[in-house]
Design a protein around this motif. Structure first.
Motif: not given
Length: 278
Positions: A134-140
């Motif tokens: 999400a927005d380039g960062a790990k969310l899941a």
């Protein structure tokens, strides 16, 4: 009481659910059920894991309020196709989270791995092989584990971990949570959406016959295609341009000498991170 419920499509499709407030590992619980003779089609969902794990045996930190969910299935498919269920899982989780995370101003992620949708940057993107950004960062993240059964078939535990309320700190890559993104959604709400999204995507897979269609959907939400990429394969770094995901689900890197390299496993970094020498 856990508070988890299956989505309406999952209930109609006959899936079952075991919900927990906290558990050691949902994948471990699922594989134990398979060993005890469970025929599959059952979800294990928890708001906290105390002994969670990620790829390659890494610890998966899961504070209370995040979602940990594992689906146990015993597919009637060639065992060589089982690994492609990771793409089914990715498309399903992408669908669920895209519906939860509202459109808005998209920030460029530190990892430079923003996806695209309708010609513009997407808030949610799939990172090969098994992460959702999400927005380039790990969310899941997603973890597949297999266990051979006495009849020769394989039970597959498909684990999903979603940072709903908090992201782990001190990681070598950027991570985020729905709460960090200003979205208040409970683990139960995320699970409801995921269980229904799985039914839709699994129906496309058709015991492996529809994997080409699933991969087409996966590529459509992929992060980093056309961008510089670095893949760490047990200390060996492969660098180049992320060209595509082939029909076998392998990451295709075009090296500086124009050679096309097929990658089956490794840790992927995009953009500025791909230029770092380590």
């Amino acid at each position: 009481m856990s508070g988890f419920t299956l989505g309406s499509k999952a209930r109609t499709a006959g899936y079952r659910l075991r919900g927990y407030d906290a558990i050691g590992s949902t994948n471990t619980e699922a594989l134990a059920a398979a060993a005890a003779g469970d025929a599959g089609g059952v979800w294990f969902a928890a708001k906290q894991q105390t002994a969670g794990r990620g790829r390659r045996g890494r610890q998966w930190e899961s504070p209370h309020g995040n979602l940990a969910a594992t689906l146990l299935i015993v597919p009637d498919a060639d065992p060589t196709l089982a690994a492609t269920l990771g793409f089914v899982a990715g498309v399903s989780l992408n669908r669920a989270l895209s519906g939860i995370l509202p459109a808005g101003i998209v920030k460029v992620g530190i990892d430079g791995a923003d996806g695209m949708v309708n010609g513009g940057k997407a808030r949610i993107a799939l990172k090969w092989p098994n992460d959702v950004l999400a927005d380039g960062a790990k969310l899941a993240g997603i973890l597949l584990e297999a266990q051979k059964l006495p009849d020769g078939r394989h039970a597959i535990a498909i684990g999903f971990g979603v940072n709903a309320v908090a992201a782990p700190a001190g990681l070598p890559y950027p991570a985020t949570s729905l709460a960090d993104l200003g979205v208040a959604r409970s683990a139960e709400e995320i699970f409801d959406a995921l269980s229904d999204a799985w039914v839709e995507t699994f129906g496309i897979w058709q015991d492996g016959r529809g994997i080409a269609d699933v991969l087409t959907q996966w590529r459509g939400s992929a992060a980093g295609i056309g961008a510089p990429v670095a893949v760490n394969q047990n200390g060996t770094i492969v660098r180049g341009i992320f060209e595509t995901i082939d029909d076998a689900g392998r990451l295709i890197v075009r090296a500086d000498d124009n050679q096309r390299i097929a990658i089956t496993a490794g840790d992927v970094h995009f953009g500025a991170t791909a230029s770092a020498r380590s």
